[in-house]
Design an enzyme around this catalytic site. Sequence first.
Site, mmCIF file in Angstrom:
data_model
loop_
_atom_site.group_PDB
_atom_site.id
_atom_site.type_symbol
_atom_site.label_atom_id
_atom_site.label_comp_id
_atom_site.label_asym_id
_atom_site.label_seq_id
_atom_site.Cartn_x
_atom_site.Cartn_y
_atom_site.Cartn_z
ATOM 1 N N ARG A 1 37.967 26.783 47.031
ATOM 2 C CA ARG A 1 37.668 25.511 46.372
ATOM 3 C C ARG A 1 37.571 24.358 47.363
ATOM 4 O O ARG A 1 36.844 23.394 47.117
ATOM 5 C CB ARG A 1 38.718 25.207 45.304
ATOM 6 C CG ARG A 1 38.507 26.072 44.080
ATOM 7 C CD ARG A 1 39.475 25.763 42.993
ATOM 8 N NE ARG A 1 38.973 26.278 41.722
ATOM 9 C CZ ARG A 1 39.701 26.373 40.617
ATOM 10 N NH1 ARG A 1 40.960 25.980 40.631
ATOM 11 N NH2 ARG A 1 39.170 26.844 39.519
ATOM 12 N N GLY B 1 36.859 27.728 32.672
ATOM 13 C CA GLY B 1 36.753 27.029 31.399
ATOM 14 C C GLY B 1 35.521 26.140 31.340
ATOM 15 O O GLY B 1 34.810 26.101 30.332
ATOM 16 N N GLY C 1 38.177 32.600 36.716
ATOM 17 C CA GLY C 1 39.048 32.759 37.883
ATOM 18 C C GLY C 1 39.350 34.204 38.203
ATOM 19 O O GLY C 1 39.247 34.638 39.360
ATOM 20 N N LYS D 1 41.552 36.284 27.142
ATOM 21 C CA LYS D 1 41.640 35.079 26.305
ATOM 22 C C LYS D 1 40.617 35.143 25.175
ATOM 23 O O LYS D 1 39.587 34.483 25.205
ATOM 24 C CB LYS D 1 41.415 33.837 27.159
ATOM 25 C CG LYS D 1 42.549 33.596 28.148
ATOM 26 C CD LYS D 1 42.302 32.358 28.977
ATOM 27 C CE LYS D 1 41.809 32.691 30.373
ATOM 28 N NZ LYS D 1 41.407 31.555 31.180
HETATM 29 P P1 ADP Z 1 38.816 35.065 33.596
HETATM 30 O O1 ADP Z 1 39.889 34.377 34.401
HETATM 31 O O2 ADP Z 1 37.831 35.780 34.459
HETATM 32 O O3 ADP Z 1 38.178 34.134 32.598
HETATM 33 P P2 ADP Z 1 40.750 36.049 31.679
HETATM 34 O O4 ADP Z 1 41.727 35.066 32.201
HETATM 35 O O5 ADP Z 1 40.237 35.874 30.298
HETATM 36 O O6 ADP Z 1 39.520 36.213 32.709
HETATM 37 O O7 ADP Z 1 41.400 37.507 31.699
HETATM 38 C C1 ADP Z 1 41.850 38.118 32.868
HETATM 39 C C2 ADP Z 1 43.014 39.003 32.587
HETATM 40 O O8 ADP Z 1 42.702 39.927 31.547
HETATM 41 C C3 ADP Z 1 43.409 39.836 33.775
HETATM 42 O O9 ADP Z 1 44.685 39.424 34.209
HETATM 43 C C4 ADP Z 1 43.446 41.273 33.240
HETATM 44 O O10 ADP Z 1 44.566 42.005 33.665
HETATM 45 C C5 ADP Z 1 43.492 41.065 31.755
HETATM 46 N N1 ADP Z 1 42.969 42.208 30.993
HETATM 47 C C6 ADP Z 1 41.726 42.696 31.014
HETATM 48 N N2 ADP Z 1 41.608 43.771 30.215
HETATM 49 C C7 ADP Z 1 42.830 43.972 29.656
HETATM 50 C C8 ADP Z 1 43.374 44.937 28.726
HETATM 51 N N3 ADP Z 1 42.601 45.905 28.232
HETATM 52 N N4 ADP Z 1 44.662 44.805 28.373
HETATM 53 C C9 ADP Z 1 45.425 43.819 28.878
HETATM 54 N N5 ADP Z 1 44.981 42.885 29.761
HETATM 55 C C10 ADP Z 1 43.702 42.965 30.150
HETATM 56 MG MG MG Z 2 41.910 33.853 33.916
#
Ligand code: ADP
Ligand code: MG
Length: 364
Positions: A35, A340, A317, A172
């Site tokens: 960043r 976000g 992230g 999320k």
């Molecule tokens: P990003 O930061 O890319 O937007 P998120 O924060 O929504 O993604 O989600 C990331 C998290 O989701 C990771 O820590 C990962 O371990 C978790 N995750 C992905 N698939 C699963 C699953 N099937 N069960 C539990 N956690 C999961």
């Molecule tokens: Mg995340």
Amino acid sequence: MASFSEISFAGQRVLVRVDFNVPLDENYNVTDNTRIRAALPTIKKLVGDGAKVILMSHLGRPKGAPNVKYSMAPVRARLAELAPGVELLENLRFNPGEESNNPAFVSQLINGIDMYVDDAFGAAHRAHASIVGPSKTLPSAMGRLLQKEVEVLSTLRNNPKHPFVAVLGGSKISDKLGVVEALLNVVDSLVIGGAMCFTFLAAQGYSIGDSLFEPDQVDTCKRLLSLGKPIHLPEDIIGLDADGKYATYGRRLPPGAKGFDIGPGSAAAFTDIIMESRTVFWNGPMGMFEDERFAGGTRTVAQAMADTKAFTVVGGGDSAAALAQFGFDDQVDHVSTGGGASLELLELGDLPGLAALREAPNAR
Ligand code: ADP
Ligand code: MG
């Protein structure tokens, strides 16, 4: 508004909102300076013009009070190596006026300042003082990073090359269903993995064991599934059985089982879709990739993102971290610095930070 490149900042005191919300280790060392580096094109132009550059950012969630854990000092040290002679204010969120968008705090920030530059894409979805305040009175501009992010994500939303597929995962779910719905208007198909897939699978009537899911979102998922756009869900799932043993399943999970990754069949099917597309947006890991046993699906999708001829954009992230961990971060077209913010821009087509810049005295 005159574009950033056209403005000469010579002799001006320029306040720049950056997103230096970087990860720190337990000794407060910066563990990833992506960043900071992302803001360098903007900083270089300002310094090159002969401006006095004052940067400001938030770091973590100190909740409106000074806290040594969230001090900008380690970031300032790293900045000094990358861009010597540039000033960085203390953590904006040490003052409660930042998040409440207090006019008195805005006045304090812009005291003695000639111009404002916003380069904090990762925070542009927040109507905070440092994001929406300065452009009310100061001549303002979009920095180079913000400009690039807006260009790329607006193209995805308004003018993507087809076929356009969005690959979504992560954990999320309720946060992301709004963007799923908005994306359904522009994509040709959706691919859903990660923990997100279980709420969709439950909506289709599959048993999902004890996998992560949001029962109150099942109806929304049902509605999204009925809109007529193809939504591809995993056909095989890897996880742990009720005894905690590694196990492979089809779409149906037995009682007590937890799904932690898409299986190899799904990963191959998702790869085919990514390879056949001309635009791919990826947000959210396909599984719990932090655990090597459940990293396979995310690694395969990351590989497909690197291999496809499509225009590829990654937001989020954890998705960006996974991409970097697997060594593919320089093989996609754009890695967004805002999780976000990128989702909100895709969903709504605008952000509070962008709206504020349009109201600046030199833009009206
Ligand atoms: P990003 O930061 O890319 O937007 P998120 O924060 O929504 O993604 O989600 C990331 C998290 O989701 C990771 O820590 C990962 O371990 C978790 N995750 C992905 N698939 C699963 C699953 N099937 N069960 C539990 N956690 C999961
Ligand atoms: Mg995340």
